[in-house]
Design a protein around this motif. Sequence first.
Motif, PDB file in Angstrom:
ATOM      1  N   PRO A  26      41.697  44.599  46.897  1.00 36.45           N
ATOM      2  CA  PRO A  26      42.210  43.484  47.728  1.00 36.45           C
ATOM      3  C   PRO A  26      42.658  43.990  49.099  1.00 36.45           C
ATOM      4  O   PRO A  26      43.500  44.879  49.195  1.00 36.45           O
ATOM      5  N   SER A  27      42.097  43.422  50.138  1.00 33.07           N
ATOM      6  CA  SER A  27      42.361  43.931  51.486  1.00 33.07           C
ATOM      7  C   SER A  27      43.730  43.497  52.009  1.00 33.07           C
ATOM      8  O   SER A  27      44.250  44.083  52.956  1.00 33.07           O
ATOM      9  N   TYR A  28      44.356  42.484  51.377  1.00 36.12           N
ATOM     10  CA  TYR A  28      45.660  42.014  51.861  1.00 36.12           C
ATOM     11  C   TYR A  28      46.793  42.961  51.505  1.00 36.12           C
ATOM     12  O   TYR A  28      47.876  42.859  52.051  1.00 36.12           O
ATOM     13  N   ILE A  29      46.572  43.892  50.593  1.00 42.37           N
ATOM     14  CA  ILE A  29      47.680  44.725  50.100  1.00 42.37           C
ATOM     15  C   ILE A  29      48.044  45.809  51.115  1.00 42.37           C
ATOM     16  O   ILE A  29      47.211  46.645  51.468  1.00 42.37           O
ATOM     17  N   THR A  30      49.304  45.755  51.603  1.00 37.86           N
ATOM     18  CA  THR A  30      49.779  46.829  52.466  1.00 37.86           C
ATOM     19  C   THR A  30      51.064  47.438  51.935  1.00 37.86           C
ATOM     20  O   THR A  30      51.454  48.512  52.372  1.00 37.86           O
ATOM     21  N   LEU A  31      51.765  46.752  51.030  1.00 36.36           N
ATOM     22  CA  LEU A  31      53.051  47.239  50.527  1.00 36.36           C
ATOM     23  C   LEU A  31      52.971  47.558  49.037  1.00 36.36           C
ATOM     24  O   LEU A  31      52.231  46.913  48.301  1.00 36.36           O
ATOM     25  N   ARG A  32      53.777  48.527  48.628  1.00 35.01           N
ATOM     26  CA  ARG A  32      53.801  48.926  47.229  1.00 35.01           C
ATOM     27  C   ARG A  32      54.087  47.738  46.308  1.00 35.01           C
ATOM     28  O   ARG A  32      53.482  47.599  45.251  1.00 35.01           O
ATOM     29  N   ARG A  33      55.013  46.872  46.760  1.00 32.61           N
ATOM     30  CA  ARG A  33      55.348  45.748  45.860  1.00 32.61           C
ATOM     31  C   ARG A  33      54.177  44.783  45.696  1.00 32.61           C
ATOM     32  O   ARG A  33      53.992  44.203  44.635  1.00 32.61           O
ATOM     33  N   ASN A  36      51.968  46.549  43.170  1.00 26.69           N
ATOM     34  CA  ASN A  36      52.521  46.400  41.820  1.00 26.69           C
ATOM     35  C   ASN A  36      52.227  45.008  41.267  1.00 26.69           C
ATOM     36  O   ASN A  36      51.873  44.850  40.098  1.00 26.69           O
ATOM     37  N   GLU A  37      52.385  44.009  42.132  1.00 30.23           N
ATOM     38  CA  GLU A  37      52.182  42.626  41.711  1.00 30.23           C
ATOM     39  C   GLU A  37      50.722  42.366  41.344  1.00 30.23           C
ATOM     40  O   GLU A  37      50.435  41.764  40.303  1.00 30.23           O
ATOM     41  N   ALA A  38      49.821  42.846  42.203  1.00 33.57           N
ATOM     42  CA  ALA A  38      48.389  42.659  41.931  1.00 33.57           C
ATOM     43  C   ALA A  38      47.998  43.357  40.631  1.00 33.57           C
ATOM     44  O   ALA A  38      47.227  42.818  39.825  1.00 33.57           O
ATOM     45  N   GLU A  39      48.548  44.558  40.402  1.00 34.79           N
ATOM     46  CA  GLU A  39      48.252  45.274  39.162  1.00 34.79           C
ATOM     47  C   GLU A  39      48.804  44.509  37.964  1.00 34.79           C
ATOM     48  O   GLU A  39      48.163  44.444  36.910  1.00 34.79           O
ATOM     49  N   GLN A  40      49.992  43.911  38.144  1.00 40.98           N
ATOM     50  CA  GLN A  40      50.611  43.163  37.047  1.00 40.98           C
ATOM     51  C   GLN A  40      49.756  41.956  36.664  1.00 40.98           C
ATOM     52  O   GLN A  40      49.561  41.681  35.485  1.00 40.98           O
ATOM     53  N   VAL A  41      49.238  41.261  37.655  1.00 41.78           N
ATOM     54  CA  VAL A  41      48.347  40.114  37.404  1.00 41.78           C
ATOM     55  C   VAL A  41      47.090  40.585  36.669  1.00 41.78           C
ATOM     56  O   VAL A  41      46.622  39.962  35.708  1.00 41.78           O
ATOM     57  N   ASN A  42      46.546  41.717  37.121  1.00 41.40           N
ATOM     58  CA  ASN A  42      45.348  42.277  36.503  1.00 41.40           C
ATOM     59  C   ASN A  42      45.610  42.626  35.031  1.00 41.40           C
ATOM     60  O   ASN A  42      44.814  42.293  34.135  1.00 41.40           O
ATOM     61  N   ILE A  43      46.773  43.261  34.766  1.00 39.53           N
ATOM     62  CA  ILE A  43      47.107  43.658  33.389  1.00 39.53           C
ATOM     63  C   ILE A  43      47.275  42.417  32.507  1.00 39.53           C
ATOM     64  O   ILE A  43      46.852  42.407  31.345  1.00 39.53           O
ATOM     65  N   GLY A  72      40.681  46.836  37.045  1.00 43.45           N
ATOM     66  CA  GLY A  72      39.397  46.650  37.725  1.00 43.45           C
ATOM     67  C   GLY A  72      39.384  45.606  38.835  1.00 43.45           C
ATOM     68  O   GLY A  72      38.451  45.573  39.635  1.00 43.45           O
ATOM     69  N   GLN A  73      40.412  44.735  38.898  1.00 46.67           N
ATOM     70  CA  GLN A  73      40.495  43.777  40.012  1.00 46.67           C
ATOM     71  C   GLN A  73      41.155  44.415  41.233  1.00 46.67           C
ATOM     72  O   GLN A  73      41.125  43.859  42.329  1.00 46.67           O
ATOM     73  N   VAL A  74      41.800  45.559  41.030  1.00 47.71           N
ATOM     74  CA  VAL A  74      42.590  46.182  42.100  1.00 47.71           C
ATOM     75  C   VAL A  74      41.951  47.480  42.608  1.00 47.71           C
ATOM     76  O   VAL A  74      41.964  47.746  43.808  1.00 47.71           O
ATOM     77  N   TRP A  75      41.406  48.266  41.684  1.00 48.52           N
ATOM     78  CA  TRP A  75      40.896  49.600  42.029  1.00 48.52           C
ATOM     79  C   TRP A  75      39.426  49.741  41.677  1.00 48.52           C
ATOM     80  O   TRP A  75      39.026  49.448  40.558  1.00 48.52           O
ATOM     81  N   LYS A  76      38.634  50.230  42.619  1.00 52.54           N
ATOM     82  CA  LYS A  76      37.199  50.430  42.376  1.00 52.54           C
ATOM     83  C   LYS A  76      36.946  51.434  41.245  1.00 52.54           C
ATOM     84  O   LYS A  76      35.953  51.325  40.542  1.00 52.54           O
ATOM     85  N   TRP A  77      37.839  52.417  41.096  1.00 51.12           N
ATOM     86  CA  TRP A  77      37.579  53.462  40.100  1.00 51.12           C
ATOM     87  C   TRP A  77      38.137  53.133  38.713  1.00 51.12           C
ATOM     88  O   TRP A  77      38.115  53.977  37.822  1.00 51.12           O
ATOM     89  N   ALA A  78      38.640  51.941  38.510  1.00 48.14           N
ATOM     90  CA  ALA A  78      39.190  51.607  37.193  1.00 48.14           C
ATOM     91  C   ALA A  78      38.173  51.921  36.096  1.00 48.14           C
ATOM     92  O   ALA A  78      36.998  51.600  36.235  1.00 48.14           O
TER      93      ALA A  78
END
Length: 196
Positions: A26-33, A36-43, A72-78
């Motif tokens: 996701p190109s909008y992500i610039t902050l750790r939080r 974390n949120e995007a990963e949480q949604v993915n999980i 896999g929604q957040v990281w290409k290497w998942a």
Amino acid sequence: MSDDLFAEDDDANTPLEAEEREALIPSYITLRRELNEAEQVNIASAMKWLSSQRGDILDEKFLRRLHKEMFGQVWKWAGDYRTTARNIGVEAYRIGTEVVQAIDDARYWVENETYSPDEIAIRFSHRLVAIHPFPNGNGRFSRLVGDLLAQKLGEAPFTWGRANLVDPNETRKAYVAALKAADNHDFDALIAFARS
Ligand SMILES: Nc1ncnc2c1ncn2[C@@H]1O[C@H](COP(=O)(O)OP(=O)(O)O)[C@@H](O)[C@H]1O
Ligand SMILES: [Mg+2]
């Protein structure tokens, strides 16, 4: 604490390589939080996927698929093993062999009832996070694998201190201390923590 995306905010938070930062989807992500949120949604979507699965958790292909479903929604290497070194974990070229060995050992423990179900699940979960197969997400992945193995063996999923273990806090400190005891082959603290 810094809010930088890839700041190393405690020694248990694995820093990413520059090449891995480029693998953020996701190109909008610039902050750790936001990360974390995007990963949480993915999980959360991986948990949904899991409820329709009958696959065996003690299987290398299933484990890699699970990591891919979680990230896999957040990281290409998942789902792909890391190719670079970490301060935790085995050398990258040994990951595949070590994961297969961990699976073989766990299958043996299950067949022979070598340990209690909780101890088998925790030993396997810790073994995975100690190998550190993926560039990131190993902690969350290994805890979910522990939950799934405990369930396969007839137990409830673990509670893991009933706190957020992603950000630095007291519960995370106790968790990392228990992981370090497990690194030294003492699993009691980690089993107790996982049921706390
Ligand atoms: N000494 C240690 N031994 C084994 N595992 C550790 C140790 N220290 C930290 N860890 C694990 O490594 C994880 C960090 O790896 P990482 O791949 O960033 O996972 P995540 O992104 O899910 O937190 C921690 O959450 C913890 O589970
Ligand atoms: Mg991490």
